[in-house]
Structure formats: structure tokens, C-alpha cells
Design an enzyme around this catalytic site. Structure first.
Site, PDB file in Angstrom:
ATOM      1  N   LYS A  53       2.035  12.307   6.067  1.00 50.85           N
ATOM      2  CA  LYS A  53       3.442  11.956   5.821  1.00 50.85           C
ATOM      3  C   LYS A  53       4.209  13.192   5.365  1.00 50.85           C
ATOM      4  CE  LYS A  53       2.311   7.130   5.093  1.00 50.85           C
ATOM      5  NZ  LYS A  53       2.047   5.992   4.220  1.00 50.85           N
ATOM      6  N   GLN A  97       1.998   5.010  -1.926  1.00 52.30           N
ATOM      7  CA  GLN A  97       0.894   4.749  -0.994  1.00 52.30           C
ATOM      8  C   GLN A  97       0.024   3.594  -1.495  1.00 52.30           C
ATOM      9  OE1 GLN A  97       0.564   6.149   2.004  1.00 52.30           O
ATOM     10  NE2 GLN A  97      -1.295   5.030   2.451  1.00 52.30           N
ATOM     11  N   ASP A 120       9.474   1.944   3.195  1.00 54.01           N
ATOM     12  CA  ASP A 120       8.341   1.182   3.737  1.00 54.01           C
ATOM     13  C   ASP A 120       8.791  -0.195   4.225  1.00 54.01           C
ATOM     14  OD1 ASP A 120       5.732   2.265   3.854  1.00 54.01           O
ATOM     15  OD2 ASP A 120       5.628   2.327   1.668  1.00 54.01           O
TER      16      ASP A 120
HETATM   17  N1  GUN Z   1      -1.186   2.000   3.156  1.00 51.06           N
HETATM   18  C1  GUN Z   1      -1.516   1.731   4.449  1.00 51.06           C
HETATM   19  N2  GUN Z   1      -0.409   1.667   5.220  1.00 51.06           N
HETATM   20  C2  GUN Z   1       0.640   1.908   4.400  1.00 51.06           C
HETATM   21  C3  GUN Z   1       2.035   1.988   4.619  1.00 51.06           C
HETATM   22  O1  GUN Z   1       2.565   1.812   5.722  1.00 51.06           O
HETATM   23  N3  GUN Z   1       2.776   2.281   3.520  1.00 51.06           N
HETATM   24  C4  GUN Z   1       2.256   2.449   2.287  1.00 51.06           C
HETATM   25  N4  GUN Z   1       3.080   2.713   1.271  1.00 51.06           N
HETATM   26  N5  GUN Z   1       0.955   2.387   2.056  1.00 51.06           N
HETATM   27  C5  GUN Z   1       0.154   2.115   3.113  1.00 51.06           C
END
Ligand code: GUN
Length: 288
Positions: A53, A97, A120
């Protein structure tokens, strides 16, 4: 005849390149896009996701702020950080996350993020906005699937009026996926582990979206001839090899189009996260 492969790596690269250009235009107007990325603990998969990311932010020209907190961080400390990021005018998006360590309530954390920074799309306000067709942030993976359908097969896939079956009903993928396909005027069925006659239900689909988390569960006998098959699953098979929810080798002989794993839906999630961050910055600038 073998299916057309919908290339998520290529489509996600196109989206990131478009964002890179649009971000440069914003920058020229004095607007910088900033994503705050919060990781609690040392889960190796999460560390990889967070690194990717941050790399994507760098590529498109966003600033990323990184908060890597120890696994013992208390919920109170995390909520305090979110509160601080909510209040910062130079932060457009906040990403915490998941999964979080078990002593932290994920729902409390999601609820604490300012919905206008919830890139998100997990906050109940954004989920509600999607449900009633208002502007908000959409969960990145299902938003990515829509882009694969719109941009894949040279833009020749039509969704309106099609029978779409989604297998899986999670808050992050299955449910928002159903709402998005409905918004595109598909006729939508959400199937799940308790669905009776799952095979027959899946076989009705013109567009079959698998988001169950079971390696190679969707075999050829679940698929109608000529269907478009989107595989959201990321699993490891008995040999430790990465594989989706769809038995790719046999299904590709029946489907008209299919996404591979890896290289299908996976890369789209980050591209859509970047898109949400860009939108957050644009919306904030418009409010001023
Ligand atoms: N963990 C697995 N996929 C995601 C996601 O799309 N966003 C976040 N914040 N955590 C994750």
C-alpha cells in the site's frame, strides 16, 4: 474454447497510471493526497499488504504516513491515534490494517474513523450510503471487481439484466458486491454456506463471483457454459501454492472470461484504495 483472461495486473496498472496523472494535476493546484497507514503487531501477511500500500502511494504520488505499533498497543491508544488523524487537516485517508490483535475490538476501531477519511469503506455510514445509493467510499475489493468487469474483455461485458450469483456474504466482499451489482442493474443472488442446491444456484449465473475462502471449491460443474467467472479467493492449496476459490484449469474451459489467482482481483484492491484516497482529497478540497 478457453476463456478470455481478465488481467487484474494490467487493469490495476492502468488505474494507477490514470491516478498518477490526476494526482499531478492536483499537486499543481497545491493539493497533496495523504494516506495514513496504521499497522498493529507483526503479522507477516499484514506487513506485506502494508508495504504494498505504501509502495502504491509512492507510485501514484501520494504522501503516506506510517504508524507501525507494537502488538501490545491498547485499544485506547489506537483510538487516540485515530482521533488525532481524524483531526489532522493534512490527512485525507486513514487505513487501519486488519486483522487487529484479539484484545482490540475491530468494530470500535472502524466506527472511530471519520467516515470522510474511511478509504476502506468499512464504516457503517459508508456501508449505509452504498445501500441507498448515496456518495461514500466503497470497500476496495468489490469496487475492484466492478472495474474488472467494466474494463476487462475490451469493455465488452454488459452487466445490466444479467444473472449474477455471488458466493459469500462477508461485510467486506459479498454484501457490498451484491449492492454494487444491483447498482449496475444485475439480477443478484447471494449464496453462502447454508444455500441449498448451491451447484444449481451457481449454474444460473451469467456472472459468477466466488468469495468463499475455500481453495478450488468452484469446479466446472458449478459453472454455466459461457459464464464470466470472477475469483476473489486467495488460498493456499495442499502444496502451499497460491490458489483461488475457483478450480481455474477446468473452469477456464467452460467460462467465456475468468480472472486468474494471483493476478486477478488481488492487485485491484490496492488500485481502488488509491482511487478512494484520491476521491477523499478531492472531496475535502471541494468543501473548502
Ligand atoms: N486486511 C485484509 N484486507 C484488508 C483491507 O482491504 N483493508 C484493511 N484495512 N485491512 C485488510
Amino acid at each position: 474454447m478457453s476463456a478470455t483472461i481478465i488481467d487484474g495486473k494490467l487493469i490495476s496498472a492502468q488505474i494507477k497510471d490514470e491516478l498518477k496523472e490526476k494526482t499531478a494535476v492536483l499537486k499543481a493546484k497545491g493539493i497533496e493526497v495523504t494516506l495514513a497507514v496504521v499497522l498493529v503487531g507483526e503479522d507477516p501477511a499484514s506487513q506485506v499488504y502494508v508495504r504494498n500500500k505504501k509502495k502504491a502511494c509512492e507510485y501514484v504520488g501520494f504522501k503516506s504516513l506510517s504508524y507501525e505499533l507494537p502488538a501490545e498497543t491498547s485499544q485506547e491508544e489506537l483510538l487516540k491515534l485515530i482521533d488525532e488523524l481524524n483531526g489532522r487537516d493534512d490527512v485525507d485517508g486513514i487505513l487501519v490494517q486488519m486483522p487487529l490483535p484479539s484484545h482490540i475490538n475491530e468494530k470500535a476501531v472502524i466506527d472511530a474513523i471519520d467516515p470522510s477519511k474511511d478509504v476502506d469503506g468499512f464504516h457503517p455510514m459508508n456501508v449505509g450510503a452504498l445501500c441507498i445509493g448515496e456518495e461514500g467510499f466503497v470497500s476496495c475489493t468489490p469496487a475492484g471487481v466492478i472495474q474488472l468487469l467494466k474494463r476487462g474483455c475490451e469493455g465488452n461485458i454488459s452487466i445490466a439484466g444479467k444473472e449474477c450469483v455471488i458466493v459469500g456474504r462477508s461485510n467486506i466482499v459479498g454484501k457490498p458486491m451484491a449492492l454494487l451489482m444491483l447498482r449496475e442493474n444485475a439480477t443478484v443472488t447471494v449464496a453462502h454456506s447454508k444455500t441449498a442446491n448451491l451447484k444449481e444456484v451457481c449454474k444460473r449465473a451469467d456472472i459468477l463471483i466466488a468469495a468463499v475462502g475455500k481453495a478450488s471449491m468452484i469446479t466446472a460443474d458449478y459453472v454455466k457454459e459461457g459464464a464470466i467467472v470472477i475469483d476473489v479467493g486467495i488460498n493456499r492449496n495442499a502444496d502451499g501454492k497460491l490458489c483461488g476459490d475457483v478450480a481455474y484449469d477446468e473452469v477456464k474451459e467452460i467460462a467465456s472470461a475468468i480472472t486468474p489467482v494471483p493476478g486477478g482481483v488481488g492487485p485491484m484492491t490496492i488500485a481502488m484504495l488509491m482511487n478512494n484516497c484520491y476521491e477523499a482529497a478531492v472531496r475535502k478540497a471541494q468543501e473548502k
